[in-house]
Design an enzyme around this catalytic site. Structure first.
Site, PDB file in Angstrom:
ATOM      1  N   ARG A 195       0.868  -1.179   0.000  1.00  0.00           N
ATOM      2  CA  ARG A 195       0.000   0.000   0.000  1.00  0.00           C
ATOM      3  C   ARG A 195       0.900   1.222   0.000  1.00  0.00           C
ATOM      4  O   ARG A 195       2.016   1.185   0.524  1.00  0.00           O
ATOM      5  CB  ARG A 195      -0.877   0.020   1.254  1.00  0.00           C
ATOM      6  N   HIS A 207     -11.146  12.211  16.361  1.00  0.00           N
ATOM      7  CA  HIS A 207     -11.223  10.766  16.141  1.00  0.00           C
ATOM      8  C   HIS A 207     -10.875  10.011  17.415  1.00  0.00           C
ATOM      9  O   HIS A 207     -11.591   9.090  17.826  1.00  0.00           O
ATOM     10  CB  HIS A 207     -10.257  10.387  15.014  1.00  0.00           C
ATOM     11  N   GLU A 208      -9.756  10.387  18.033  1.00  0.00           N
ATOM     12  CA  GLU A 208      -9.315   9.656  19.227  1.00  0.00           C
ATOM     13  C   GLU A 208     -10.251   9.896  20.410  1.00  0.00           C
ATOM     14  O   GLU A 208     -10.523   8.982  21.188  1.00  0.00           O
ATOM     15  CB  GLU A 208      -7.874  10.035  19.575  1.00  0.00           C
ATOM     16  N   HIS A 236     -13.183   7.669  20.016  1.00  0.00           N
ATOM     17  CA  HIS A 236     -12.920   6.266  20.349  1.00  0.00           C
ATOM     18  C   HIS A 236     -13.336   5.941  21.785  1.00  0.00           C
ATOM     19  O   HIS A 236     -13.648   4.790  22.100  1.00  0.00           O
ATOM     20  CB  HIS A 236     -11.440   5.932  20.159  1.00  0.00           C
ATOM     21  N   GLU A 268     -13.915   2.251  14.131  1.00  0.00           N
ATOM     22  CA  GLU A 268     -13.150   3.265  13.403  1.00  0.00           C
ATOM     23  C   GLU A 268     -14.064   4.193  12.608  1.00  0.00           C
ATOM     24  O   GLU A 268     -13.788   5.391  12.481  1.00  0.00           O
ATOM     25  CB  GLU A 268     -12.137   2.593  12.479  1.00  0.00           C
ATOM     26  N   ASP A 301     -14.162   8.094  12.899  1.00  0.00           N
ATOM     27  CA  ASP A 301     -13.958   8.957  11.725  1.00  0.00           C
ATOM     28  C   ASP A 301     -15.067   9.999  11.620  1.00  0.00           C
ATOM     29  O   ASP A 301     -14.810  11.195  11.427  1.00  0.00           O
ATOM     30  CB  ASP A 301     -13.955   8.113  10.446  1.00  0.00           C
TER      31      ASP A 301
END
Length: 779
Positions: free
Chosen positions: A135, A613-614, A617, A676, A680
């Site tokens: 990738r 984002h974190e 979570h 996730e 996001d």
């Protein structure tokens, strides 16, 4: 268990017509070209002027930190007359940011049709996946650049440094010492095989000699405590989910030799990977027999390795798929040793002997009332029949294969060549990574704080910490304020969510002690390591042993709330549910994520999104099960729990309907990627709202030269460009099976399709791909 998570982000808004608009990029291209040229000339003059002078130890892309900003007044197209004209920033930092954004874009694509192609089309066109990569993305580019810095500091031996750093450099040199590695051949591996009770397939008369004294408990304990290989049974020490202030023993289902359980069954590409894996095993065993001066005996080798693959296939079938392991409360079963033995006898397997043998390696004795947490109950129930079915020879062949598999990279080239076809089937690559990159990565992953100290000294500006901390405060505040918008959550649960969000602790950049010359903690961390430049294989075994025993010792240690869960030289970010802690290593605090020399629109769309984002979570399908202190606790009302699941189902369905052409048209796994995707979506929403709030409270942002884009549009473009990247088909197929993140493209499309604010910003008509009729939202 409350595992660390990786980075991500999201936002919202609604819109108008989808007709083709005048290009956002027209009119400023000549200006941008002139500015880039001028900036580069100026940099050349600056460099020439400083040649021969002592340059500061600050390196790399985080430059122009002390520059004076110069501005040109200009009114961007499409902005109402009444709106205040923004300043155009023409410093080198802004010019470089503008050039980066422009190069990455594809302005021929309609943003309302495919925003990922619009934002990333230029990047995708300019970047071919390197032969060594499965990738290639913006993340990989940043990691490549970080590794160049690490290479320089690891190879710098002009001055004596502290012991931890010198050990890291010795380990690096041993890895780079290919002539010695080639000369030693397989001898280091043959030597260690004697220590682990032999590899039956690569020796004669194992059944009649070593096999007569073989004990499963002691073999598993040896692999765990001396080689950090948790095979057949995964025993490890971690924070107790129900009491985050203490450590406890966990028993879980193990990982497998291949990345996903699905590779062990089904046809198509899975069969190709399986066949290549078997051939890999056979080839390694054959080489070792030759080097031990034994007959090739290809029939015996093939038969033994087929049995190993059959055993591992049964283990794969016994494991529970990841999508069924998201409810940590359902997974958690605490019990005493007697109950463990009575529930999972495993045909006479002595659990106390196994656990005590593991802990004896660090001189810990089991207590009479010792408790363990069992995560893998269905697996252990199935394991009994598997152990009863296969012989000691086959089980030992499998245990040692897992050690050999892990150490192939430490051997000579002829052993690495045995895995070429397997890597091709699995990753789509046939070319090994250039040696120095492999060695830099190995040293960084095994001595992260020693290497982190070198990186921070060389490339991390200390004043970034305070700026990032301010961004964290802004995004967290918006998260709390946004709770009022959620009709699916009752007031009681909102109050506890607010308390948890405000209790999240942050770690930014690096732990302070790694830079403190008088603080011996860094050196003590590696005091048990003594490397030799000529013994790379043995050095790697030292790392395995020290790593395993460092973890095991935690059982009788207090939980350190200030412990860093990752090193500084890492391009990623993390959330730990057990600690209710977010971590932003120095490696991610660089463009395009963050720079004091780029407009705040880019910082909010970059690291601001990662922060959101974190934080999110902490409230995803896993993090929601932990309270503000990191203890597993159901703090939700029944009403809120039910509606959280309903909101989540919308996202499971949305992402599960993305069909990925690169992965043989397989759909994204909406269950595996749920956590996730929630992060996001929440991350970009919070970051965007925080940016709007910052501007509403008087924040003045600058325009970038040559880009006729609004601040809001820049925010979304930088957010999307963080995820520019491409995959090889083989790795795309693997990612669908194993990655808890959605493919890069769908991380962008999925989150922005759910944001009304995005459609407003780009004037996307209802019914266009980027303005769907139905949207999903959790946070």
């Amino acid at each position: 268990m409350g595992k660390s998570e990786g980075p991500v982000g999201m936002v919202e808004s609604a819109g108008r017509a989808g007709q083709k608009r005048p290009g956002f990029l027209e009119g400023g291209l000549l200006l941008l070209l002139l500015l880039v040229t001028a900036a580069l000339v100026a940099l050349g003059v600056l460099y020439a002027d400083r040649r021969g002078k002592q340059l500061p130890r600050l390196a790399s892309r985080l430059c122009f930190l002390q520059e004076e900003r110069t501005f040109v007044k200009r009114k961007p197209r499409g902005i109402p007359e009444a709106q205040e004209v923004s300043e155009v920033c023409t410093t080198p930092g802004c010019v470089i940011a503008a050039a980066r954004i422009l190069q990455n874009m594809d302005p021929t694509t309609e943003p309302c049709d495919d925003f990922y192609q619009f934002a990333c089309g230029g990047w995708l066109r300019r970047h071919v996946i390197p032969e060594t990569n499965s990738r290639y993305s913006i993340f990989d580019v940043l990691r490549d650049e970080l590794e160049v810095i690490l290479k320089a500091v690891l190879e710098n031996s002009t001055a004596k440094d502290r012991p931890a750093v010198e050990k890291a450099r010795t380990l690096y040199r041993s890895c780079m010492n290919q002539s010695v590695i080639e000369k030693r051949g397989s001898q280091p591996l043959l030597d260690i095989l004697e220590v682990v009770g032999g590899w039956p397939v690569a020796m004669d008369r194992w059944n009649e000699t070593v096999g007569l004294e073989w004990e499963l408990e002691r073999q598993l304990a040896l692999m765990n405590s001396q080689f950090n290989r948790r095979v057949l049974i995964d025993l490890f020490i971690w924070n107790d989910d129900q009491n985050s202030s203490r450590h406890i023993i966990y028993i879980d289902q193990p990982t497998l030799g291949m990345p996903s359980r699905e590779y062990y069954f089904n046809g198509g590409s899975n069969r190709k990977v399986r066949e290549a894996y078997l051939q890999f095993m056979v080839s390694v065993a054959t080489l070792l027999r030759e080097d031990a001066n034994l007959p090739r005996d290809s029939c015996l080798v093939q038969e033994d390795m087929v049995q190993v693959l059959e055993l591992e296939t049964q283990l794969a079938k016994a494991t529970v798929p990841q999508e069924e392991r998201h409810d940590v409360i359902a997974l958690y079963h605490r019990m005493g040793l007697e109950e463990l033995q009575s529930q999972f006898g495993l045909k006479g397997f002595n659990w106390t002997l196994f656990i005590q043998t593991v802990l004896s390696s660090v001189k810990i004795k089991l207590l009479p009332d010792e408790e363990v947490v069992v995560y893998g109950i269905p697996y252990l129930q199935n394991l009994e029949n598997i152990i009863d079915t296969y012989s000691a020879r086959t089980i030992q062949n499998y245990l040692v294969w897992r050690l050999v598999l892990d150490r192939i990279g430490s051997l000579s080239q002829r052993f690495k060549d045995t895995r070429v076809n397997y890597r091709k089937a699995l990753f789509g690559t046939m070319v090994e990574e250039v040696r120095w990159r492999e060695c830099v990565g190995y040293v960084n992953s095994n001595m992260e704080n020693a290497v982190g100290s070198l990186y921070v000294r060389e490339a991390f500006p200390g004043d970034s910490k305070s700026m990032v901390r301010e961004l964290i405060d802004k995004v967290r505040t918006v998260f709390v304020e946004t709770l009022d918008e959620l009709g699916w959550m009752d007031e009681e649960s909102k109050k506890k969510a607010q308390e948890k969000a405000m209790s999240i602790r942050e770690q930014i950049g690096h732990p302070d002690y790694i830079l403190e010359e008088m603080n011996r903690r860094l050196d003590e961390e590696y005091s048990n390591l003594n490397f030799s430049e000529d013994l790379y294989f043995e050095n790697s075994l030292q790392n395995l042993k020290v790593g395993a025993q460092r973890s095991l010792r935690k059982l009788r240690e207090k939980v350190d709330p200030n412990l860093w869960i990752i090193g500084a030289a890492v391009v990623n970010a993390f959330y730990s549910p057990n600690r209710n802690q977010i971590v932003f290593p120095a490696g991610i605090l660089q463009p395009p994520f963050f720079s004091k020399e780029q407009p705040q629109a880019l910082n909010f769309g970059g690291i601001g999104m990662v922060i959101g984002h974190e934080i999110t979570h902490g409230f995803d399908d896993n993090g929601r099960n932990f309270d503000k202190n990191g203890n597993m606790m159901d703090w939700w009302s029944n009403f809120s729990t039910q509606h959280f699941r309903e909101q989540s189902e919308c996202m499971i369905y949305q992402y599960g309907n993305y069909s990925w052409d690169l992965a043989d048209e397989q759909n994204v796994n909406g269950f595996n990627t749920l956590g996730e995707n929630i992060a996001d979506n929440g991350g970009v929403r919070q970051a965007y709202k925080a940016y709007l709030k910052w501007m509403a409270e008087g924040g003045k942002d600058q325009q970038l030269p040559g880009l006729d884009l609004t601040h809001e549009q820049l925010f979304f473009i930088n957010y999307a460009q963080v995820w520019c990247g491409s995959y090889r088909p083989e790795f795309a197929i693997q990612s669908i099976k194993t990655d808890v993140h959605s493919p890069l493209k769908y991380r962008v499309l999925g989150s922005l399709q759910n944001l009304a604010a995005f459609a407003d910003t780009f004037h996307c008509a209802r019914g266009t791909p980027m303005h769907p009729k139905e949207r999903c939202r959790v946070w």
